[in-house]
Design a protein around this motif. Sequence first.
Motif, PDB file in Angstrom:
ATOM      1  N   LEU A 164    -107.449  28.154  35.449  1.00 10.02           N
ATOM      2  CA  LEU A 164    -105.941  27.791  34.620  1.00 10.02           C
ATOM      3  C   LEU A 164    -105.797  27.120  36.128  1.00 10.02           C
ATOM      4  N   GLY A 165    -105.163  26.730  35.558  1.00  9.40           N
ATOM      5  CA  GLY A 165    -104.312  26.041  37.224  1.00  9.40           C
ATOM      6  C   GLY A 165    -102.512  25.956  37.064  1.00  9.40           C
ATOM      7  N   GLY A 166    -101.849  26.542  37.897  1.00 11.70           N
ATOM      8  CA  GLY A 166    -100.360  26.954  38.004  1.00 11.70           C
ATOM      9  C   GLY A 166     -99.640  25.224  38.143  1.00 11.70           C
ATOM     10  N   LYS A 167     -98.343  25.506  38.112  1.00 16.45           N
ATOM     11  CA  LYS A 167     -97.826  24.411  38.240  1.00 16.45           C
ATOM     12  C   LYS A 167     -97.610  23.736  39.519  1.00 16.45           C
ATOM     13  N   LEU A 168     -97.782  24.053  40.032  1.00 17.15           N
ATOM     14  CA  LEU A 168     -97.621  22.973  41.558  1.00 17.15           C
ATOM     15  C   LEU A 168    -100.125  23.400  41.615  1.00 17.15           C
ATOM     16  N   PHE A 169     -99.958  22.389  42.595  1.00 12.54           N
ATOM     17  CA  PHE A 169    -101.140  22.091  43.340  1.00 12.54           C
ATOM     18  C   PHE A 169    -102.614  22.239  42.282  1.00 12.54           C
ATOM     19  N   SER A 170    -102.189  21.104  41.241  1.00 13.39           N
ATOM     20  CA  SER A 170    -103.265  21.483  39.817  1.00 13.39           C
ATOM     21  C   SER A 170    -103.429  19.834  39.807  1.00 13.39           C
ATOM     22  N   ALA A 171    -104.554  19.269  39.505  1.00 16.47           N
ATOM     23  CA  ALA A 171    -104.492  17.688  39.544  1.00 16.47           C
ATOM     24  C   ALA A 171    -104.785  17.546  38.360  1.00 16.47           C
TER      25      ALA A 171
END
Length: 70
Positions: free
Chosen positions: A26-33
């Motif tokens: 999973l990814g966060g709100k920032l630094f995610s493609a």
Amino acid sequence: MELLAPAGSPEHLRAALDAGADAVYLGGKLFSARRFAGNFSNEELEEAVREAHLHGASVYVTLNTLIGDV
């Protein structure tokens, strides 16, 4: 062998864990493609790790950065 499932939102995380995933990414709100996925706030990331660990699953947090103007 490990069953790794994407979790683009808290709802997807729960679905993956309920379906028996051994791990999620999973990814966060920032630094995610994956900008248009629901992704996770910092608080949701903390809860996602707790929930996954209660299910015996691992969590892989993805980070993406771009160099240059977008």
